[in-house]
Design a protein around this motif. Structure first.
Motif, PDB file in Angstrom:
ATOM      1  N   MET A  28       0.803  -1.219   0.000  1.00 24.27           N
ATOM      2  CA  MET A  28       0.000   0.000   0.000  1.00 24.27           C
ATOM      3  C   MET A  28       0.843   1.279   0.000  1.00 24.27           C
ATOM      4  O   MET A  28       0.299   2.381   0.050  1.00 24.27           O
ATOM      5  N   ARG A  29       2.148   1.137  -0.082  1.00 20.21           N
ATOM      6  CA  ARG A  29       3.067   2.276   0.036  1.00 20.21           C
ATOM      7  C   ARG A  29       2.734   3.437  -0.888  1.00 20.21           C
ATOM      8  O   ARG A  29       2.702   4.595  -0.467  1.00 20.21           O
ATOM      9  N   PHE A  30       2.512   3.170  -2.173  1.00 21.26           N
ATOM     10  CA  PHE A  30       2.262   4.245  -3.136  1.00 21.26           C
ATOM     11  C   PHE A  30       0.785   4.579  -3.273  1.00 21.26           C
ATOM     12  O   PHE A  30       0.410   5.374  -4.137  1.00 21.26           O
ATOM     13  N   LEU A  31      -0.044   3.967  -2.454  1.00 24.41           N
ATOM     14  CA  LEU A  31      -1.484   4.201  -2.521  1.00 24.41           C
ATOM     15  C   LEU A  31      -1.989   4.966  -1.305  1.00 24.41           C
ATOM     16  O   LEU A  31      -2.729   5.936  -1.440  1.00 24.41           O
ATOM     17  N   THR A  32      -1.594   4.494  -0.128  1.00 16.78           N
ATOM     18  CA  THR A  32      -2.113   5.087   1.112  1.00 16.78           C
ATOM     19  C   THR A  32      -1.006   5.387   2.105  1.00 16.78           C
ATOM     20  O   THR A  32      -1.287   5.587   3.278  1.00 16.78           O
ATOM     21  N   ASN A  33       0.239   5.368   1.651  1.00 17.86           N
ATOM     22  CA  ASN A  33       1.403   5.519   2.520  1.00 17.86           C
ATOM     23  C   ASN A  33       1.464   4.385   3.545  1.00 17.86           C
ATOM     24  O   ASN A  33       1.910   4.569   4.664  1.00 17.86           O
ATOM     25  N   GLY A  34       0.975   3.219   3.124  1.00 20.50           N
ATOM     26  CA  GLY A  34       1.085   2.028   3.961  1.00 20.50           C
ATOM     27  C   GLY A  34      -0.099   1.748   4.863  1.00 20.50           C
ATOM     28  O   GLY A  34      -0.127   0.723   5.536  1.00 20.50           O
ATOM     29  N   ARG A  35      -1.084   2.631   4.877  1.00 22.05           N
ATOM     30  CA  ARG A  35      -2.260   2.398   5.723  1.00 22.05           C
ATOM     31  C   ARG A  35      -3.123   1.294   5.120  1.00 22.05           C
ATOM     32  O   ARG A  35      -3.395   1.304   3.923  1.00 22.05           O
ATOM     33  N   PRO A  36      -3.600   0.343   5.948  1.00 24.41           N
ATOM     34  CA  PRO A  36      -4.425  -0.755   5.444  1.00 24.41           C
ATOM     35  C   PRO A  36      -5.845  -0.301   5.116  1.00 24.41           C
ATOM     36  O   PRO A  36      -6.314   0.721   5.616  1.00 24.41           O
ATOM     37  N   THR A  37      -6.497  -1.058   4.265  1.00 26.02           N
ATOM     38  CA  THR A  37      -7.915  -0.823   3.991  1.00 26.02           C
ATOM     39  C   THR A  37      -8.712  -1.573   5.062  1.00 26.02           C
ATOM     40  O   THR A  37      -8.522  -2.782   5.226  1.00 26.02           O
ATOM     41  N   PRO A  38      -9.586  -0.899   5.801  1.00 28.62           N
ATOM     42  CA  PRO A  38     -10.330  -1.565   6.875  1.00 28.62           C
ATOM     43  C   PRO A  38     -11.249  -2.671   6.346  1.00 28.62           C
ATOM     44  O   PRO A  38     -11.785  -2.579   5.240  1.00 28.62           O
ATOM     45  N   LEU A  39     -11.424  -3.697   7.151  1.00 32.12           N
ATOM     46  CA  LEU A  39     -12.296  -4.818   6.818  1.00 32.12           C
ATOM     47  C   LEU A  39     -13.679  -4.339   6.388  1.00 32.12           C
ATOM     48  O   LEU A  39     -14.215  -4.787   5.372  1.00 32.12           O
ATOM     49  N   ALA A  40     -14.276  -3.427   7.141  1.00 28.46           N
ATOM     50  CA  ALA A  40     -15.625  -2.953   6.814  1.00 28.46           C
ATOM     51  C   ALA A  40     -15.666  -2.294   5.439  1.00 28.46           C
ATOM     52  O   ALA A  40     -16.648  -2.441   4.699  1.00 28.46           O
ATOM     53  N   THR A  41     -14.622  -1.572   5.064  1.00 24.60           N
ATOM     54  CA  THR A  41     -14.570  -0.929   3.753  1.00 24.60           C
ATOM     55  C   THR A  41     -14.526  -1.981   2.651  1.00 24.60           C
ATOM     56  O   THR A  41     -15.230  -1.873   1.644  1.00 24.60           O
ATOM     57  N   VAL A  42     -13.686  -3.004   2.829  1.00 26.72           N
ATOM     58  CA  VAL A  42     -13.595  -4.076   1.832  1.00 26.72           C
ATOM     59  C   VAL A  42     -14.933  -4.792   1.714  1.00 26.72           C
ATOM     60  O   VAL A  42     -15.456  -4.986   0.615  1.00 26.72           O
ATOM     61  N   ARG A  43     -15.504  -5.194   2.838  1.00 29.22           N
ATOM     62  CA  ARG A  43     -16.731  -5.995   2.866  1.00 29.22           C
ATOM     63  C   ARG A  43     -17.969  -5.210   2.409  1.00 29.22           C
ATOM     64  O   ARG A  43     -18.781  -5.724   1.641  1.00 29.22           O
ATOM     65  N   ASP A  44     -18.096  -3.979   2.865  1.00 29.96           N
ATOM     66  CA  ASP A  44     -19.344  -3.241   2.658  1.00 29.96           C
ATOM     67  C   ASP A  44     -19.330  -2.294   1.469  1.00 29.96           C
ATOM     68  O   ASP A  44     -20.388  -1.897   0.990  1.00 29.96           O
ATOM     69  N   GLU A  45     -18.138  -1.921   0.985  1.00 29.56           N
ATOM     70  CA  GLU A  45     -18.056  -0.959  -0.112  1.00 29.56           C
ATOM     71  C   GLU A  45     -17.331  -1.521  -1.334  1.00 29.56           C
ATOM     72  O   GLU A  45     -17.882  -1.573  -2.425  1.00 29.56           O
ATOM     73  N   LEU A  46     -16.069  -1.933  -1.128  1.00 28.40           N
ATOM     74  CA  LEU A  46     -15.231  -2.332  -2.255  1.00 28.40           C
ATOM     75  C   LEU A  46     -15.773  -3.561  -2.983  1.00 28.40           C
ATOM     76  O   LEU A  46     -16.033  -3.505  -4.188  1.00 28.40           O
ATOM     77  N   LEU A  47     -15.937  -4.672  -2.282  1.00 24.78           N
ATOM     78  CA  LEU A  47     -16.378  -5.895  -2.961  1.00 24.78           C
ATOM     79  C   LEU A  47     -17.759  -5.754  -3.599  1.00 24.78           C
ATOM     80  O   LEU A  47     -17.935  -6.156  -4.754  1.00 24.78           O
ATOM     81  N   PRO A  48     -18.759  -5.180  -2.922  1.00 23.67           N
ATOM     82  CA  PRO A  48     -20.052  -5.015  -3.607  1.00 23.67           C
ATOM     83  C   PRO A  48     -19.953  -4.189  -4.895  1.00 23.67           C
ATOM     84  O   PRO A  48     -20.597  -4.506  -5.895  1.00 23.67           O
ATOM     85  N   ARG A  49     -19.103  -3.150  -4.896  1.00 21.34           N
ATOM     86  CA  ARG A  49     -18.926  -2.340  -6.110  1.00 21.34           C
ATOM     87  C   ARG A  49     -18.285  -3.175  -7.221  1.00 21.34           C
ATOM     88  O   ARG A  49     -18.732  -3.159  -8.369  1.00 21.34           O
ATOM     89  N   LEU A  50     -17.238  -3.946  -6.868  1.00 19.22           N
ATOM     90  CA  LEU A  50     -16.563  -4.767  -7.866  1.00 19.22           C
ATOM     91  C   LEU A  50     -17.497  -5.828  -8.436  1.00 19.22           C
ATOM     92  O   LEU A  50     -17.485  -6.079  -9.647  1.00 19.22           O
TER      93      LEU A  50
END
Length: 193
Positions: free
Chosen positions: A38-60
């Motif tokens: 994630m270095r060049f995306l968020t400066n190494g900050r992780p994507t939270p589980l809730a964001t992946v589960r509730d936003e990212l995957l449903p959009r994809l």
């Protein structure tokens, strides 16, 4: 491998690209939890589980039906079936363009997998989907990603600067855009489709 063969977009010598499912939440959280990934995306900050589960995957998952042949695809080791990361041909513009992307586990960096998957998706974008342009962006300082874009046939078209609310190191050097137009694409060699 998760899913049936109908979920597989394509295979290369070492990769199988398949549709994501909601069962991939943990894979994506783990991938985005690596600070180097994630270095060049968020400066190494992780994507939270809730964001992946509730936003990212449903959009994809919604993209698969709305934009046939485009979207984000889980990348699996073709032999072992292990999750390695993802590749993307994200729909953009009026559907005649696709944004190439990739994110792989650090443990498989340096093996040419990003180039292998990207080349296969560029061919797919032009030969199967019929887009007129494939493009990609990254930070100017992300030399590894820039090399992958070049090896996939994309050419640098511009460097530009964005005012970020929370800039990360290297932002001062700008972002770069690469592209390959259908009209500029060299003809495929026989048997390379």
């Amino acid at each position: 491998m998760t899913g049936d063969d109908g979920d597989v977009l394509l295979e290369t010598a070492r990769l199988r690209l398949r549709r994501f499912t909601m069962a991939d939440v943990d894979h994506l959280v783990e991938l985005d939890g690596d600070p180097e990934v994630m270095r060049f995306l968020t400066n190494g900050r992780p994507t939270p589980l809730a964001t992946v589960r509730d936003e990212l995957l449903p959009r994809l998952l919604g993209w698969y039906d709305r934009h046939p042949g485009l979207g984000r695809w889980a990348a699996l080791d073709r032999a072992a079936g292990d999750f390695l990361g993802w590749f993307a041909l994200d729909p953009s513009g009026d559907g005649t363009e696709a944004e190439l992307g990739y994110r792989l586990r650090r443990s498989v960096w340096g093996r040419g997998l990003a180039t292998e998957g990207s080349r296969a998706l560029v061919r797919h974008a032009f030969d199967t989907v019929g887009v007129r342009r494939v493009w990609a962006e990254t930070m100017a300082v992300n030399n590894g990603s820039r090399r992958v874009m070049e090896k996939a046939g994309l050419r640098h078209v511009r460097t530009f600067h964005v005012d970020w609310d929370d800039p990360i190191p290297g932002t001062e050097h700008g972002e770069v855009e690469y592209e390959l137009l259908r009209s500029d694409r060299p003809p495929s060699a026989p048997g390379t489709r």
